[in-house]
Design an enzyme around this catalytic site. Structure first.
Site, PDB file in Angstrom:
ATOM      1  N   THR A  98      -6.909   2.587  -4.527  1.00 60.58           N
ATOM      2  CA  THR A  98      -7.664   3.688  -5.114  1.00 60.58           C
ATOM      3  C   THR A  98      -9.126   3.248  -5.122  1.00 60.58           C
ATOM      4  OG1 THR A  98      -5.808   4.294  -6.526  1.00 60.58           O
ATOM      5  CG2 THR A  98      -7.959   5.202  -7.110  1.00 60.58           C
ATOM      6  N   LYS A 173      -7.015  12.046  -4.948  1.00 58.74           N
ATOM      7  CA  LYS A 173      -6.580  11.128  -6.008  1.00 58.74           C
ATOM      8  C   LYS A 173      -7.492  11.258  -7.239  1.00 58.74           C
ATOM      9  CE  LYS A 173      -4.730   7.374  -7.955  1.00 58.74           C
ATOM     10  NZ  LYS A 173      -3.353   7.171  -8.376  1.00 58.74           N
ATOM     11  N   LYS A 241     -11.668   2.103 -13.986  1.00 57.91           N
ATOM     12  CA  LYS A 241     -12.182   1.964 -12.616  1.00 57.91           C
ATOM     13  C   LYS A 241     -12.069   3.326 -11.906  1.00 57.91           C
ATOM     14  CE  LYS A 241      -9.459   0.723  -9.449  1.00 57.91           C
ATOM     15  NZ  LYS A 241      -8.649   1.317  -8.376  1.00 57.91           N
TER      16      LYS A 241
HETATM   17  P1  NAP Z   1      -2.688  -5.763  -8.717  1.00 56.15           P
HETATM   18  O1  NAP Z   1      -1.271  -6.000  -9.137  1.00 56.15           O
HETATM   19  O2  NAP Z   1      -3.779  -6.328  -9.560  1.00 56.15           O
HETATM   20  O3  NAP Z   1      -2.826  -6.316  -7.218  1.00 56.15           O
HETATM   21  C1  NAP Z   1      -4.059  -6.334  -6.566  1.00 56.15           C
HETATM   22  C2  NAP Z   1      -3.853  -6.988  -5.218  1.00 56.15           C
HETATM   23  O4  NAP Z   1      -5.103  -7.010  -4.513  1.00 56.15           O
HETATM   24  C3  NAP Z   1      -3.394  -8.451  -5.309  1.00 56.15           C
HETATM   25  O5  NAP Z   1      -2.566  -8.738  -4.215  1.00 56.15           O
HETATM   26  C4  NAP Z   1      -4.724  -9.209  -5.205  1.00 56.15           C
HETATM   27  O6  NAP Z   1      -4.570 -10.536  -4.727  1.00 56.15           O
HETATM   28  C5  NAP Z   1      -5.419  -8.358  -4.174  1.00 56.15           C
HETATM   29  N1  NAP Z   1      -6.875  -8.502  -4.221  1.00 56.15           N
HETATM   30  C6  NAP Z   1      -7.719  -8.080  -5.200  1.00 56.15           C
HETATM   31  N2  NAP Z   1      -8.982  -8.375  -4.892  1.00 56.15           N
HETATM   32  C7  NAP Z   1      -8.948  -8.996  -3.694  1.00 56.15           C
HETATM   33  C8  NAP Z   1      -9.947  -9.544  -2.853  1.00 56.15           C
HETATM   34  N3  NAP Z   1     -11.252  -9.481  -3.192  1.00 56.15           N
HETATM   35  N4  NAP Z   1      -9.562 -10.104  -1.695  1.00 56.15           N
HETATM   36  C9  NAP Z   1      -8.260 -10.166  -1.353  1.00 56.15           C
HETATM   37  N5  NAP Z   1      -7.254  -9.656  -2.113  1.00 56.15           N
HETATM   38  C10 NAP Z   1      -7.612  -9.091  -3.267  1.00 56.15           C
HETATM   39  O7  NAP Z   1      -2.995  -4.203  -8.551  1.00 56.15           O
HETATM   40  P2  NAP Z   1      -1.991  -2.997  -8.260  1.00 56.15           P
HETATM   41  O8  NAP Z   1      -1.450  -2.470  -9.548  1.00 56.15           O
HETATM   42  O9  NAP Z   1      -1.054  -3.371  -7.179  1.00 56.15           O
HETATM   43  O10 NAP Z   1      -3.042  -1.886  -7.748  1.00 56.15           O
HETATM   44  C11 NAP Z   1      -3.579  -1.942  -6.440  1.00 56.15           C
HETATM   45  C12 NAP Z   1      -4.353  -0.639  -6.172  1.00 56.15           C
HETATM   46  O11 NAP Z   1      -3.456   0.463  -6.313  1.00 56.15           O
HETATM   47  C13 NAP Z   1      -5.522  -0.395  -7.132  1.00 56.15           C
HETATM   48  O12 NAP Z   1      -6.573   0.222  -6.446  1.00 56.15           O
HETATM   49  C14 NAP Z   1      -4.919   0.545  -8.160  1.00 56.15           C
HETATM   50  O13 NAP Z   1      -5.894   1.354  -8.795  1.00 56.15           O
HETATM   51  C15 NAP Z   1      -3.986   1.369  -7.294  1.00 56.15           C
HETATM   52  N6  NAP Z   1      -2.839   1.978  -8.018  1.00 56.15           N
HETATM   53  C16 NAP Z   1      -2.120   1.251  -8.912  1.00 56.15           C
HETATM   54  C17 NAP Z   1      -1.073   1.864  -9.587  1.00 56.15           C
HETATM   55  C18 NAP Z   1      -0.247   1.100 -10.610  1.00 56.15           C
HETATM   56  O14 NAP Z   1       0.533   1.738 -11.340  1.00 56.15           O
HETATM   57  N7  NAP Z   1      -0.343  -0.210 -10.702  1.00 56.15           N
HETATM   58  C19 NAP Z   1      -0.754   3.207  -9.343  1.00 56.15           C
HETATM   59  C20 NAP Z   1      -1.497   3.915  -8.392  1.00 56.15           C
HETATM   60  C21 NAP Z   1      -2.546   3.289  -7.739  1.00 56.15           C
HETATM   61  P3  NAP Z   1      -4.204 -11.744  -5.755  1.00 56.15           P
HETATM   62  O15 NAP Z   1      -2.709 -11.756  -5.862  1.00 56.15           O
HETATM   63  O16 NAP Z   1      -4.744 -12.955  -5.102  1.00 56.15           O
HETATM   64  O17 NAP Z   1      -4.895 -11.424  -7.055  1.00 56.15           O
END
Ligand code: NAP
Length: 289
Positions: A98, A173, A241
């Site tokens: 997102t 979104k 965010k």
């Molecule tokens: P998360 O669990 O915090 O995972 C983030 C991922 O991105 C991890 O693999 C992290 O690696 C990687 N990452 C972050 N910064 C990075 C960088 N600078 N370089 C390389 N890798 C990086 O987040 P998530 O919940 O999966 O969410 C991911 C996206 O989906 C976000 O944009 C969020 O807004 C969106 N989203 C989430 C949900 C939800 O319910 N969680 C629902 C809809 C949309 P590390 O493991 O090394 O930290």
């Protein structure tokens, strides 16, 4: 069957990449900044792990990503170790982060100059949707790129639609998040009022959820909200965010978002009372202080 890479094995990416392998039958190479998660993924699903986005992207038909925000996305896509440096002409990048519509357009343009397609494809449905492979995917980009991506995305989606040119997926979104923000505040106030009035919240919801006030949030969150439990998914930090992306886009396109702006401030207060990692239904907590 396609050859694909998946960058970012977080709460969302880990199960999404898993579905590409198990349900889609695709050949999957994963990359995660913290290597341990990539090794754990390979131990669970097979496939291969790479040390950089570039290495993961080499020789793939498609590269998927689901990282945190605009800057994280730029970091995995651009630069000498970024995915674009490894991708061949005619391959396709699909981004499930997102992020802003601006970064989608920026990366679509950078990809086009290299002969690489780019689809912005943010998702809705949360952790449960990712784990069960039933996400809703909102896409922006060229129709022929979308047509190639859609059958592969189907491994983890219940619904997938092309909304328009590059950035249109992110804009859709934003609409989703704008609708949720005001709705959760309304539901918080309703439950808070019912409790202050001495009503039985269970009884109230069982009646009004059959009528015009019904919503997914009401049906799935009223009980935990009434009990003050906020450990059920999408975190306040993430929501802020997303709302900041919505508010800056609105400043650009002239849309009026008074309630969204207010709710964003309320989420700021929730962060201050220790709720940064609570789920988005925690708006009710600041009414109970
Ligand atoms: P998360 O669990 O915090 O995972 C983030 C991922 O991105 C991890 O693999 C992290 O690696 C990687 N990452 C972050 N910064 C990075 C960088 N600078 N370089 C390389 N890798 C990086 O987040 P998530 O919940 O999966 O969410 C991911 C996206 O989906 C976000 O944009 C969020 O807004 C969106 N989203 C989430 C949900 C939800 O319910 N969680 C629902 C809809 C949309 P590390 O493991 O090394 O930290």
């Amino acid at each position: 069957m396609a050859k694909v890479a998946f960058l970012g094995l977080g709460v969302m990416g880990y199960p999404m990449a898993g579905h590409l392998k198990t349900k889609g039958g695709h050949e999957v190479t994963v990359y995660n900044r913290t290597r341990e998660k990539a090794d754990r993924w390979v131990a669970a699903f097979g496939g291969a792990a790479a040390s950089t986005p570039r290495e993961a992207a080499q020789g793939q038909d498609m590269v998927f990503a689901c990282v945190g925000n605009d800057d994280d996305l730029r970091q995995v896509v651009l630069g000498p170790d970024g995915a674009f440096a490894g991708m061949a002409k005619g391959s396709l990048f699909v981004d499930h982060t997102t992020a802003s519509a601006d970064v989608a357009r920026e990366l679509e343009k950078a990809g086009r100059e290299l002969g690489i397609g780019f689809i912005d494809a943010p998702v809705s449905g949360g952790q449960a949707g990712a784990e069960n492979g039933v996400l809703t995917v909102m896409c922006g980009g060229e129709a022929d790129d979308y047509a190639r991506a859609e059958p592969v995305i189907a491994a983890f989606a219940r619904a997938c639609r092309l909304m328009g040119p590059s950035g249109a997926g992110q804009l859709t979104k934003m609409v989703n998040q704008i609708c949720i923000a005001g709705l959760v505040q309304g539901l918080s106030e309703g439950i808070h009022f019912a409790q202050a009035a001495g009503l039985d919240v269970e009884e109230v919801i069982s009646v009004i959820s059959k009528g015009a006030a019904q919503s997914w949030q009401m049906e799935n969150r009223y009980k935990t909200m009434a009990d003050g439990k906020f450990d059920f998914g999408f975190a306040v930090d993430w929501m802020r965010k997303d709302l900041s992306i919505c508010l800056s886009e609105a400043r650009r396109n002239g849309a009026q978002l008074p309630v969204t702006a207010l709710v964003d401030q309320f989420y700021g207060e929730v962060q201050k009372i220790g709720g940064a990692r609570w789920d988005t239904s925690s708006l009710i907590a600041r009414l109970k202080r």
